[in-house]
Design an enzyme around this catalytic site. Structure first.
Site: not given
Length: 235
Positions: A184, A207, A28, A24, A91-92
């Protein structure tokens, strides 16, 4: 009239590899390119959403950020799948854990996503449409994690439009065994399904929704490398 370049991606079709690793955070994306890819070339920087193409173990791979939330990843994945002939998007990202046994910095692989998004209303189908990953990519990711000695939790993820949730939905989904919450994967999976392409979501737990424990922004940007290694191995 050509669909490329798009309002969001300013490069040519051949600039992308057939597989795009998609974090995202643009920072990154930069970190992955500079850390793992050989000879990475910046191919897109529209709105600061950085995209690179290079090689990993001799294979051509692209990495580009998606931004935050389903509307954002929906735009980028739609354009990549439909205009740039990208075959696979992995996606990562980061997620909040909803299960006691899934700890900070653990890796999760979403075989499906439950969502509160209204994304599928555009398809005008009077049914609930499951958001599911590519089984081919899922198999490869599980095998790659095993080969790398990485413990990866496989299950269902909650893909939410809401970051500050006041509905209590997350705790209800916890009771159904949902691994965690991110923002996402559902839109990415729907876009892949509609385009006949492949998608997979790997997340590192940033989290703990139950205890309130969390990682720092720097940790999220530069230390969540296990999911990146899995994604690159199957690219």
């Amino acid at each position: 009239m050509s669909n490329i370049p798009t309002p969001h991606i300013a490069c040519q079709k051949e600039d992308f590899a057939e597989t795009v690793i998609m974090p995202g955070d643009p920072l990154r994306s930069k970190f992955i390119a500079e850390t793992f890819l050989e000879n990475p070339v910046l191919i897109n920087n529209v709105r600061g959403v950085q995209g690179y193409t290079g090689t990993y173990k001799g294979k051509r791979v692209s990495v580009m950020a998606s931004g935050m939330g389903m509307p954002s990843i929906g735009i980028y994945s739609h354009e990549l799948f439909n205009f740039y002939d990208v075959k696979n998007i992995i996606r990562v990202g980061t997620a909040g854990s909803l299960q006691e046994h899934i700890k900070l910095k653990d890796v999760t692989i979403a075989m499906a996503s439950v969502t509160n998004s209204n994304w599928t209303s555009q398809f005008k189908i009077d049914a609930q449409i499951p958001a599911v990953c590519s089984f081919e990519l899922l198999q490869k990711a599980v095998k790659a994690a095993e080969d790398l000695g990485i413990t990866a939790h496989v299950g269902t993820m909650y893909s939410s439009d809401i970051f500050y949730d006041e509905s209590g939905t997350e705790m209800k989904l916890k009771e159904l065994g949902v691994m965690g919450v991110e923002m996402e994967s559902a839109a990415l999976y729907y876009e892949a399904m509609k385009a006949g392409k492949n998608a997979l979501c790997l997340c590192t737990i940033s989290d703990d929704i139950i205890t309130g424990a969390q990682t720092t922004s720097e940790e999220r940007q530069t230390t969540f490398t296990k999911m990146m290694e899995i994604a690159l191995e199957i690219a």
